[in-house]
Design an enzyme around this catalytic site. Structure first.
Site, short mmCIF file in Angstrom:
data_model
loop_
_atom_site.label_atom_id
_atom_site.label_comp_id
_atom_site.label_asym_id
_atom_site.label_seq_id
_atom_site.Cartn_x
_atom_site.Cartn_y
_atom_site.Cartn_z
N TYR A 98 0.85 -1.20 0.00
CA TYR A 98 0.00 0.00 0.00
C TYR A 98 0.89 1.26 0.00
O TYR A 98 1.86 1.33 0.74
CB TYR A 98 -0.90 -0.04 1.24
CG TYR A 98 -1.75 1.18 1.42
CD1 TYR A 98 -2.86 1.39 0.61
CD2 TYR A 98 -1.45 2.13 2.37
CE1 TYR A 98 -3.64 2.52 0.76
CE2 TYR A 98 -2.22 3.27 2.53
CZ TYR A 98 -3.32 3.46 1.72
OH TYR A 98 -4.08 4.57 1.87
N ASP A 170 -0.99 -7.38 6.17
CA ASP A 170 -2.09 -6.43 6.02
C ASP A 170 -3.23 -7.21 5.36
O ASP A 170 -3.17 -7.60 4.20
CB ASP A 170 -1.62 -5.26 5.15
CG ASP A 170 -2.70 -4.19 4.96
OD1 ASP A 170 -3.89 -4.52 5.04
OD2 ASP A 170 -2.32 -3.03 4.69
N LYS A 195 -12.05 0.17 5.39
CA LYS A 195 -12.51 -0.50 4.18
C LYS A 195 -13.63 -1.50 4.52
O LYS A 195 -14.65 -1.09 5.02
CB LYS A 195 -11.32 -1.13 3.47
CG LYS A 195 -10.05 -0.24 3.43
CD LYS A 195 -10.23 1.02 2.59
CE LYS A 195 -9.09 2.03 2.72
NZ LYS A 195 -7.74 1.54 2.61
C1 LIG Z 1 -6.46 2.02 2.94
C2 LIG Z 1 -5.39 1.04 3.22
C3 LIG Z 1 -4.45 1.27 4.23
C4 LIG Z 1 -4.42 2.55 5.04
O1 LIG Z 1 -5.52 2.67 5.86
P1 LIG Z 1 -6.17 4.08 6.32
O2 LIG Z 1 -7.33 3.65 7.12
O3 LIG Z 1 -6.52 4.81 5.06
O4 LIG Z 1 -5.12 4.80 7.09
C5 LIG Z 1 -3.52 0.28 4.47
N1 LIG Z 1 -3.49 -0.86 3.75
C6 LIG Z 1 -4.37 -1.10 2.77
C7 LIG Z 1 -4.28 -2.38 2.00
C8 LIG Z 1 -5.34 -0.16 2.47
O5 LIG Z 1 -6.21 -0.41 1.47
#
Ligand SMILES: *Cc1c(COP(=O)(O)O)cnc(C)c1O
Length: 378
Positions: A98, A170, A195
């Site tokens: 990311y 992640d 998300k």
């Molecule tokens: C959006 C996202 C992040 C960061 O998260 P935020 O809530 O925007 O700080 C990290 N990893 C992935 C895979 C993401 O899609």
């Protein structure tokens, strides 16, 4: 109990104090103490808050962890977790990580003395070759963003364990409904709860989850010390969003499968990246370690002009940063999630100027196909 039952009947279905079926928003910064010698369970809300605790216990349980920590964003969860390391330590990181994680690793933690090697994590040999004496962890995203590359999580975790390294994953794209890295031997799961976990495009939040007692105690220390916590109102909204995680994931995923297959038939689409397609190079690995391909896919168009007109002209999918909401979202990695990456780095990772990412929401797939179809006529 099955996953969907646990979503509804986790440890915090009912407020222990009042019997309320919705955990109350405990909007307070501090808690009065009765005794000088013994403070109660809660003293100051950075250290602990009942609404946050309910959410943290729910997330920990769903990921198969013992402890979860809620942060004010996914990046706060990632950055706080990186504080487990010391200046001089080295990490092996998947190359299409990311963009925000790339940015903190290279521009903030780099300045602070953490070194990083980015590798094509679809190859365990490439991961292994990047390990140095000072390496402390392997940091992965699978499927990765935005090219949906797949890493063998059990294989990477095994590699890490035999060398005394941690494995961080992640799991934002999959959620624990589809993939549980802790069960595969990984040590820490990270999330942008912004998300799919919250799922309604109305909260920014993040999580770190583990089932290791020592890591949990270090993460608790960092969460309280560094202080990037999630507030009670956002914890409550996320608890509410979480209840429908299974039905949202199922519905969005089944539409995504349909749309991905349809995109492969369009002559103006050069390539579709989606682990649900049998010709995806990570198809077999992904099927082994997860319960489905998820609801995010990327595709490459034949020209920049077409890319621009599709992004600006599509009506149902919002042209926006983010993913995992009830509404479909189209994004443009080169200028959005990966804008923080220098153009050469981006190009070398295959993130071209005609690459579009689609997060499929809860609209009828026929409507989404009709909308996209206006630009993808044959
Ligand atoms: C959006 C996202 C992040 C960061 O998260 P935020 O809530 O925007 O700080 C990290 N990893 C992935 C895979 C993401 O899609």
């Amino acid at each position: 109990m099955k996953f969907e039952t646990r979503l509804i009947h986790g440890s915090h279905t009912i407020d222990p104090a009042t019997g309320a079926l919705s955990i109350p928003v405990c909007q307070t910064s501090t808690f009065a103490q009765g005794s000088v010698d013994h403070f109660g369970k809660y003293d100051y809300a950075r250290s602990g808050n009942p609404t946050r605790e309910a959410l943290e216990e729910a997330i920990a349980g769903l990921e198969g962890g013992t402890h979860a920590f809620a942060f004010g964003s996914g990046m706060a969860a990632i950055s706080s977790t990186l504080l487990l390391f010391q200046p001089g330590d080295h990490l092996v990181v998947c190359e299409d990580v990311y963009g925000g994680a790339f940015r903190v690793l290279t521009r903030l933690f780099g300045r602070w003395g953490l070194t990083v090697t980015f590798v094509d994590a679809t190859s365990l040999d490439a991961i292994e070759a990047a390990i140095r004496p000072e390496t402390k962890a392997i940091y992965l995203e699978t499927p990765s963003n935005p090219l949906l590359k797949i890493t063998d999580l059990a294989g990477a975790a095994e590699l890490a364990r035999t060398r005394g390294l941690l494995t961080l994953v992640d799991n934002t794209f999959m959620t624990p409904y589809l993939q549980r890295p802790l069960d595969l031997g990984c040590d820490i799961v990270l999330h942008s709860g912004t998300k799919f976990l919250n799922g309604h495009s109305d909260v920014v939040c993040g999580f770190a989850v583990t089932k290791d007692r020592e890591l949990a105690s270090q993460l608790a220390f960092i969460q309280n010390g560094f202080g990037a916590i999630l507030g009670p109102q956002d914890c409550w909204l996320t608890l509410r969003g979480l209840k429908t995680l299974k039905i949202r994931m199922e519905e969005c995923q089944s539409s995504a499968i349909r749309i991905a297959n349809w995109l492969t038939t369009r002559s103006r689409v050069k390539k579709v990246y989606y682990p649900g397609l049998a010709d995806h190079p990570g198809f077999a690995t992904h099927n082994r370690q997860s319960a489905g391909p998820g609801a995010v896919l990327s595709f490459e168009l034949t020209s920049y002009e077409l890319t621009k007109s599709l992004l600006e002209g599509v009506e149902l999918a919002a042209f926006a940063v983010s993913l995992g909401g009830v509404e479909s979202i189209l994004s443009y990695p080169a200028k959005m999630s990966h804008a923080a990456m220098p153009p050469e780095e981006r190009a070398s990772r295959g993130i071209s100027d005609t690459l579009v990412r689609l997060s499929v929401g809860l609209e009828a797939p026929e409507d989404l196909i009709a909308d996209l179809g206006r630009f993808l006529v044959d």
